[in-house]
Design an enzyme around this catalytic site. Structure first.
Site, PDB file in Angstrom:
ATOM      1  CB  CYS A 108      -0.887  -0.016   1.248  1.00 45.68           C
ATOM      2  SG  CYS A 108      -1.964   1.422   1.385  1.00 45.68           S
ATOM      3  CG  HIS A 150      -5.473  -2.439  -1.424  1.00 43.78           C
ATOM      4  ND1 HIS A 150      -4.439  -3.038  -0.741  1.00 43.78           N
ATOM      5  CD2 HIS A 150      -5.288  -1.094  -1.262  1.00 43.78           C
ATOM      6  CE1 HIS A 150      -3.683  -2.096  -0.188  1.00 43.78           C
ATOM      7  NE2 HIS A 150      -4.172  -0.907  -0.502  1.00 43.78           N
ATOM      8  CD  GLU A 151      -6.353   1.305  -4.099  1.00 41.60           C
ATOM      9  OE1 GLU A 151      -6.524   2.279  -3.337  1.00 41.60           O
ATOM     10  OE2 GLU A 151      -5.262   0.705  -4.194  1.00 41.60           O
ATOM     11  CG  HIS A 154      -7.367   2.710   0.929  1.00 45.77           C
ATOM     12  ND1 HIS A 154      -6.636   2.993   2.064  1.00 45.77           N
ATOM     13  CD2 HIS A 154      -6.507   2.104   0.074  1.00 45.77           C
ATOM     14  CE1 HIS A 154      -5.381   2.561   1.898  1.00 45.77           C
ATOM     15  NE2 HIS A 154      -5.284   2.007   0.703  1.00 45.77           N
TER      16      HIS A 154
END
Ligand SMILES: [Zn+2]
Length: 191
Positions: A108, A150-151, A154
């Site tokens: 990351c 993953h994004e 966030h």
């Protein structure tokens, strides 16, 4: 313009992000700057909170990964697609495929110098709006789906290290502390 990336410990990375509306001031400039920032950091994804905007906005570039990969790796990481370059607004993953999971190293840009294996669904379904606020429903798989998961995390205030088991967490404790102490200096701009 390249925007400095905030690192682990900054509270903006733990916020649940807000919806983006078409009248958001200078949204186009922000998106352009995020693409420039991602390129300069040579990453495959970037979410708005990583550049201090707690918005439901992230960008994914799995196209470059595909292009630089060997044929054998393409078969491992891709599933018929050749990668994407896409902007996701107000995204919601509506389905995490349960037929196949896979572990792979994830890093990351907000946690420089670290990568750890994370288990993800091979396939996901996602509803979002593109850069022009056009509603989309898409299915992605392989590496593209991993970067999206993953994004998307966030925008929920989640980081990939949250998935690690107790032992792994213990093992990376010192590295995280070094990031908190601003002792890590990646090639891209951080703040
Ligand atoms: Zn990240």
């Amino acid at each position: 313009m390249i925007i400095p990336i905030v690192t682990y410990g900054n509270p903006v990375l733990r916020r649940e992000c807000e919806e983006v509306t078409p009248d958001y001031p200078e949204l186009d400039v922000l998106i352009e700057n995020m693409w420039g920032t991602l390129k300069s950091a040579e990453g495959s994804g970037l979410a708005a909170p990583q550049v201090k905007y707690p918005l439901q906005l992230f960008i994914v570039n799995s196209l470059d990964s595909y292009q630089y990969m060997s044929t054998a790796n393409r078969e491992t990481y891709f599933d018929g697609d050749t990668g994407i370059k896409e902007t996701f607004l107000n995204a919601r993953i509506t389905e995490y495929g349960t037929e196949k999971y896979w572990d792979d190293e994830e890093g990351c840009l907000s946690i420089p110098g670290l990568s750890e294996p994370v288990r993800r669904s091979w396939r996901i379904q996602i509803e979002y709006q593109d850069r022009e606020f056009k509603p989309c429903i898409r299915t992605y798989s392989g590496l593209t789906a991993r970067v999206i998961q993953h994004e998307y995390d966030h925008t929920l205030g989640k980081l990939y290290i949250d998935y690690l088991g107790g032992l792994r967490k213990q093992l990376i404790k010192n590295k995280l502390q070094r990031i908190l102490n601003k002792k890590v200096h990646p090639k891209y701009r951080i703040q």
